[in-house]
Design a protein around this motif. Structure first.
Motif, PDB file in Angstrom:
ATOM      1  N   LEU A 331       0.838  -1.204   0.000  1.00 33.43           N
ATOM      2  CA  LEU A 331       0.000   0.000   0.000  1.00 33.43           C
ATOM      3  C   LEU A 331       0.874   1.255   0.000  1.00 33.43           C
ATOM      4  CD1 LEU A 331      -2.947   1.003   0.163  1.00 33.43           C
ATOM      5  CD2 LEU A 331      -2.703   0.991   2.657  1.00 33.43           C
ATOM      6  N   LEU A 332       1.923   1.254   0.813  1.00 40.79           N
ATOM      7  CA  LEU A 332       2.853   2.386   0.833  1.00 40.79           C
ATOM      8  C   LEU A 332       3.571   2.545  -0.501  1.00 40.79           C
ATOM      9  CD1 LEU A 332       4.487   2.046   4.372  1.00 40.79           C
ATOM     10  CD2 LEU A 332       2.919   3.839   3.598  1.00 40.79           C
ATOM     11  N   VAL A 335       1.136   4.170  -2.867  1.00 43.35           N
ATOM     12  CA  VAL A 335       0.941   5.583  -2.513  1.00 43.35           C
ATOM     13  C   VAL A 335       2.170   6.403  -2.894  1.00 43.35           C
ATOM     14  CG1 VAL A 335       0.688   7.176  -0.571  1.00 43.35           C
ATOM     15  CG2 VAL A 335      -0.730   5.122  -0.691  1.00 43.35           C
ATOM     16  N   LEU A 339       2.139   9.499  -5.425  1.00 43.86           N
ATOM     17  CA  LEU A 339       2.573  10.816  -4.948  1.00 43.86           C
ATOM     18  C   LEU A 339       3.597  11.424  -5.900  1.00 43.86           C
ATOM     19  CD1 LEU A 339       2.498  12.986  -2.749  1.00 43.86           C
ATOM     20  CD2 LEU A 339       4.285  11.708  -1.529  1.00 43.86           C
ATOM     21  N   GLY A 356       7.884  10.936  -2.522  1.00 43.65           N
ATOM     22  CA  GLY A 356       7.340   9.663  -2.995  1.00 43.65           C
ATOM     23  C   GLY A 356       8.354   8.541  -2.943  1.00 43.65           C
ATOM     24  N   THR A 360       7.852   5.079  -0.897  1.00 42.98           N
ATOM     25  CA  THR A 360       8.011   3.794  -1.583  1.00 42.98           C
ATOM     26  C   THR A 360       9.074   2.945  -0.891  1.00 42.98           C
ATOM     27  OG1 THR A 360       7.332   4.711  -3.712  1.00 42.98           O
ATOM     28  CG2 THR A 360       8.648   2.699  -3.754  1.00 42.98           C
ATOM     29  N   GLY A 470       1.712   2.869  -9.342  1.00 44.85           N
ATOM     30  CA  GLY A 470       0.837   2.962  -8.181  1.00 44.85           C
ATOM     31  C   GLY A 470      -0.279   1.946  -8.225  1.00 44.85           C
ATOM     32  N   LEU A 474      -1.042  -0.961  -5.427  1.00 44.81           N
ATOM     33  CA  LEU A 474      -2.346  -1.088  -4.769  1.00 44.81           C
ATOM     34  C   LEU A 474      -3.000  -2.423  -5.092  1.00 44.81           C
ATOM     35  CD1 LEU A 474      -3.784   2.512  -5.293  1.00 44.81           C
ATOM     36  CD2 LEU A 474      -2.590   1.582  -3.301  1.00 44.81           C
TER      37      LEU A 474
END
Length: 512
Positions: A331-332, A335, A339, A356, A360, A470, A474
Motif C-alpha cells: 500500500l505504501l 501511494v 505521490l 514519494g 516507496t 501505483g 495497490l
C-alpha cells in the motif's frame, strides 16, 4: 578470521550480481549515445539480465544440489566474469544484450547457491551472524548500484561498470577455492529441462511483447502473436509440471491462498517499486542535464529508506500479521508512486520525487522482511526451499515484466505530451537523446519552445508511468488483504533459512 572466509566468498558474489541489477540504470544515456541504441534496446539491456535470473534460478538450484554447490557457484562466477568482459567490449546493442543474458545466467548460478553454501559452512550462532551479514550486503548492493554506476560512468566511461566485475570475480574465485567446502544433496533428483524451457520461452515471449507494444501498439499482429506464444508456453509449462515426477515447481503449492498472495506480492512489489527507475534516470540525465552520479544520488532515498525501515521493521513488527506487513508495505509502495506522479509537473526538478521515493522505500522495507518467511511458512517444511526459490523467481520476473510494461506506458505518455507539434520526437527522447536535441536547437525562441516541449513530454510520460506503478502496488496490497484472510503472524523462524535446498534463498533485500 579464517572461519569467515566462506561468508566473504558468498557475499562478494551476491554483491556483484545484485549491483548489476541496478548499476546499469544510470549508464543508459551514455550507452545510448555511444551505441546509437533505441528505446527498445535500452529496455532489453535492463530486462534480459532479470529475465535470465528469473528463468534459471530454480533450475540452477536443482543442478547445484545434484553436481555440487561450490562447483556451480564457481561456474557462475567464471561465466559472470567472462560475460562482464564481453559486455564491456561490446560494439553494438545486439552484442551487449546477448552478453547481458549470459551475465544473468552466471548470476542465477551464483544466486541459487549462496544460501546453501552458507548453511553448509556455519552452524548455530555463526549461521545467524552469516545470514545477517548476507542480508546487509544485499541491502548495501541495492543502495550502492546507482552510485557506483554513476561514479564509474562519469570518471571512466560506461564500459567500466562491467570491467569492475573482473577483479571482484577473481577474488571471489580465489576465496571460494581456498575456504568453501563442496556440498550436494544425496537425494537430489534430475533436472526439469522441459519445465525450464517452457517457462523461459513464456517469460521471454511476454516480455518481448510488452517491449514491442511501445513501438507497435497493443493491437498490432506482432504483439498479439507474441502474447499468444507466451500464453501457449506458460500453458505447456503447467502441463509439464503437473505430469513431471521431478517438477521444477510443484504447482500444488498454489493450493495455499497465502502462498498465492505472497507470489503475487513479490511479482508486483518489484514491478511497482523499482521498474520505473530506468525512465527516471533517462529524464534526469538527458532532460535535466544531471551527471550519472547526480542521477544515482536522486535514487538513493528509496534504497536508503528501504534499508533502514527493513532493519527497524524486522524488530518492531516481528510476529505481526503477514497480511499487515506485506499488504501495508505494498500500500505504501502504491501511494509513493502515485505521490510522485501527483507532484511532478512540467518544469519541476528531481526534488519533486523525493517524498514519494521515501514512502516507496518505506513500503519496500516494511514488506520485504516478511515475504520469504511467509512464503516458506505457508507450505510443508519439505517444500520450503522450493517456495523460497519460487519467490525469488517471482521477484525477478516482476522486475523484467515491470520494465517492459512501464516502458510501453512511458513511451505512450511521451507521445501524448508531445502532441502533434512534437511528432517524431518520442523515440529520441525515450532513448536519452533530449540533451542532444536541445544542444542542436538554435538559441532563442526555437530553443525555448523545444525545451518546453521536452519538459511537457517527460512530465506526461513519467506521470503515466507513476500512475501505472501505483496501480500495481495497490493491486498487490488488495491481493494480499483478500487472500491472506487469517491474520497469522509471521513464523518465529522468520529470517532462518532451511538448508534443505539450494534454491530456497529468501528474497533478497530491495533491488531496483
Amino acid at each position: 578470521m579464517r572461519k569467515w572466509l566462506p561468508l566473504t566468498a558468498v557475499c562478494l558474489g551476491a554483491f556483484m550480481l545484485l549491483v548489476d541489477v541496478t548499476i546499469v540504470t544510470v549508464a543508459l544515456p551514455d550507452m545510448s549515445a555511444d551505441m546509437d541504441t533505441g528505446f527498445a534496446g535500452l529496455q532489453w539491456v535492463m530486462d534480459v539480465y532479470a529475465l535470465a535470473l528469473a528463468a534459471l534460478l530454480l533450475g540452477a538450484g536443482s543442478l547445484a544440489d545434484r553436481i555440487g554447490r561450490r562447483r556451480v557457484y564457481l561456474g557462475g562466477l567464471g561465466l559472470f566474469a567472462a560475460a562482464s568482459l564481453a559486455c564491456g567490449l561490446a560494439t553494438g546493442p545486439a552484442e551487449l544484450i546477448a552478453f547481458r543474458a549470459l551475465q544473468g545466467i552466471g548470476g542465477a548460478a551464483m544466486f541459487a547457491t549462496t544460501m546453501a553454501l552458507l548453511s553448509g559452512a556455519y552452524q548455530g550462532r555463526d549461521r545467524g551472524v552469516a545470514f545477517g551479514v548476507w542480508g546487509a550486503v544485499n541491502g548495501a548492493a541495492a543502495a550502492a548500484g546507482p552510485i557506483v554506476g554513476g561514479l564509474l560512468t562519469e570518471q571512466f566511461g560506461w564500459r567500466w561498470i562491467f570491467f569492475i566485475n573482473l577483479p571482484l570475480c577473481a577474488l571471489a574465485v580465489w576465496v571460494t577455492l581456498k575456504a568453501v567446502a563442496e556440498s550436494r544433496d544425496p537425494h537430489a533428483k534430475g533436472l526439469d529441462l522441459p519445465g525450464m524451457t517452457t517457462f523461459t520461452a513464456g517469460a521471454a515471449a511476454v516480455t518481448y511483447a510488452m517491449i514491442r507494444v511501445g513501438e507497435n501498439g497493443w493491437s498490432s499482429p506482432a504483439t498479439l502473436v507474441l502474447l499468444a506464444l507466451g500464453a501457449a508456453a506458460f500453458g505447456a509449462f503447467v502441463l509439464v509440471e503437473l505430469r513431471s515426477s521431478r517438477p521444477m515447481l510443484d504447482l500444488s503449492l498454489f493450493r495455499s491462498r497465502t502462498f498465492v498472495a505472497v507470489m503475487a506480492a513479490g511479482l508486483l512489489l518489484s514491478g511497482a517499486a523499482f521498474s520505473y527507475l530506468m525512465y527516471v534516470s533517462l529524464w534526469l540525465q538527458s532532460a535535466e542535464g544531471m551527471s550519472p552520479v547526480g542521477a544515482g544520488l536522486v535514487l538513493v532515498p528509496l534504497s536508503a529508506a528501504a534499508f533502514l525501515v527493513s532493519a527497524v521493521a524486522g524488530r518492531l513488527l516481528h510476529g505481526a500479521p503477514a497480511r499487515l506487513t506485506i499488504g501495508g508495505g505494498l500500500l505504501l509502495i502504491g501511494v509513493g508512486a502515485l505521490l510522485q506522479g501527483w507532484m511532478l509537473d512540467a518544469g519541476d526538478g528531481w526534488s519533486a520525487l523525493v517524498p514519494g521515493l521515501l514512502i516507496t522505500g518505506a513500503g519496500v522495507g516494511t514488506a520485504t522482511p516478511a515475504l520469504a518467511a511467509t512464503a516458506m511458512g505457508a507450505v510443508a517444511p519439505a517444500r520450503a526451499g522450493m517456495a523460497g526459490g519460487a519467490l525469488n523467481t517471482a521477484r525477478q520476473l516482476g522486475t523484467a515484466l515491470g520494465i517492459a510494461v512501464l516502458g510501453a506506458v512511458f513511451h505512450a505518455g511521451l507521445r501524448s505530451g508531445l502532441g502533434e507539434a512534437g511528432h517524431g520526437l518520442s523515440e529520441p527522447l525515450a532513448s536519452g537523446g533530449a540533451g542532444q536535441l536541445l544542444a542542436a536547437a538554435p538559441a532563442g525562441a526555437a530553443h525555448e519552445t523545444l525545451a518546453g516541449l521536452v519538459d511537457a513530454a517527460f512530465a506526461s510520460g513519467l506521470r503515466e508511468t507513476f500512475l501505472a506503478s501505483g496501480v500495481m502496488g495497490l493491486a498487490g496490497a488488495l491481493a494480499v488483504f483478500l487472500l491472506i484472510r487469517r491474520p497469522a503472524a509471521v513464523p518465529p523462524s522468520a529470517g532462518t533459512v532451511p538448508p534443505a535446498r539450494t534454491a530456497g534463498a529468501p528474497a533478497p533485500a530491495p533491488r531496483q
